[in-house]
Design an enzyme around this catalytic site. Structure first.
Site, PDB file in Angstrom:
ATOM      1  N   ASP A  50     -24.964 -22.468   4.771  1.00 56.61           N
ATOM      2  CA  ASP A  50     -23.663 -21.846   4.531  1.00 56.61           C
ATOM      3  C   ASP A  50     -23.841 -20.340   4.369  1.00 56.61           C
ATOM      4  OD1 ASP A  50     -25.105 -22.538   2.071  1.00 56.61           O
ATOM      5  OD2 ASP A  50     -23.527 -21.338   1.144  1.00 56.61           O
ATOM      6  N   ASP A  89     -32.274 -23.086  -0.383  1.00 55.27           N
ATOM      7  CA  ASP A  89     -31.928 -21.978  -1.275  1.00 55.27           C
ATOM      8  C   ASP A  89     -32.044 -20.679  -0.468  1.00 55.27           C
ATOM      9  OD1 ASP A  89     -31.838 -23.760  -3.594  1.00 55.27           O
ATOM     10  OD2 ASP A  89     -33.984 -23.931  -3.256  1.00 55.27           O
ATOM     11  N   ASP A 138     -39.950 -32.743  -0.620  1.00 54.03           N
ATOM     12  CA  ASP A 138     -39.340 -31.857  -1.617  1.00 54.03           C
ATOM     13  C   ASP A 138     -40.346 -31.590  -2.732  1.00 54.03           C
ATOM     14  OD1 ASP A 138     -36.084 -31.141  -2.145  1.00 54.03           O
ATOM     15  OD2 ASP A 138     -37.443 -30.814  -3.832  1.00 54.03           O
ATOM     16  N   GLU A 181     -37.493 -34.075   6.874  1.00 50.85           N
ATOM     17  CA  GLU A 181     -36.421 -33.277   6.286  1.00 50.85           C
ATOM     18  C   GLU A 181     -37.064 -32.440   5.178  1.00 50.85           C
ATOM     19  OE1 GLU A 181     -33.202 -35.342   4.291  1.00 50.85           O
ATOM     20  OE2 GLU A 181     -32.126 -33.475   3.953  1.00 50.85           O
TER      21      GLU A 181
END
Ligand SMILES: C[S@@+](CC[C@H](N)C(=O)[O-])C[C@H]1O[C@@H](n2cnc3c(N)ncnc32)[C@H](O)[C@@H]1O
Length: 217
Positions: A153, A117, A68, A43
């Site tokens: 989104d 982002d 991350d 991920e």
């Protein structure tokens, strides 16, 4: 606040399921860390790794690694996994630019990128997690039959990604939705696993875009 951050950083370094930039020796050998030859799923930009954590519990026969650039975000999930004995999840604190230094060619079975982002300014396109440079790295570390699942989104980011796919030519889309939760009953429930980000965007009635794709030869 600063002290809490420092404590989390120290604990991250001590957790047995957490890895840092000095973990290049695991390249091609992650199966040794997990103690099995189960598929490895990454991920990317996992944040609090809610998605990986949920999937790791659901699929104990698959190994998950959250990646991350901010390790404090992964700290909670890492500690919880140790407490709850969830052994098929690990965390890697690196910038995506260095991904190929930590994963060997074809070592990875699946990649998830959710709500990255959007970097709306064109001059920041190089930071978008779907861009030609990152795609070439994903192609390299993925198994031939491996897929990438990308959710956002941001309609602008999604359209940017689709334009890149057309230009890249050798990308095969397997699932596509511009409104995952309202208009895609055929899409697998795993792809609808919610994180805080997704819940927040749904509360704002933003449609969620999803694409699953593979690289063809
Ligand atoms: C908006 S959050 C999304 C978190 C998670 N995917 C979710 O859906 O809940 C984006 C995450 O990507 C990470 N990130 C951004 N650029 C990155 C990069 N180049 N390498 C690694 N992580 C990155 C950020 O630190 C942040 O945790």
């Amino acid at each position: 606040m600063a002290r809490t951050k420092t404590r989390k950083k120290v604990q991250y370094a001590e957790f047995s399921n957490c890895f840092d930039a000095d973990s290049r020796q695991w390249r091609g050998r992650w199966h040794e860390h997990f103690g099995n030859n189960n598929p490895i799923v990454l991920e990317l930009g996992c944040g609090q790794a809610e998605l990986s954590y949920a999937l790791a519990k659901q699929y104990p026969e698959v190994n998950f690694i959250g990646v991350d650039v901010k390790h404090v975000r992964m700290w909670h999930a890492a500690g919880r996994a140790l407490e709850e004995g969830v052994q098929n999840i690990a965390f890697l604190h690196i910038h995506l630019l260095w991904l190929a230094e930590y994963f060997a060619d074809h070592e990875v079975s699946e990649l998830w990128i959710t709500f990255p982002d959007p970097f709306p300014k064109n001059k920041h396109a190089k930071h978008r997690m779907i861009n030609p440079n990152f795609l070439s790295v994903y192609r390299r570390i993925l198994k031939t039959e491996g897929t990438v699942i990308f959710k956002t989104d941001s309609r602008e980011l999604f359209l940017y990604a689709l334009e890149i796919f057309v230009r890249e030519k050798n990308i095969r889309m397997m699932e596509l939705s511009f409104d995952l939760h309202n208009n895609a009953p055929h899409i697998h429930a795993d792809f609808k696993t919610l994180t805080q980000y997704e819940k927040m965007f749904m509360a704002e009635e933003k449609p969620i875009n999803l694409v699953q794709f593979a690289f063809s030869e």
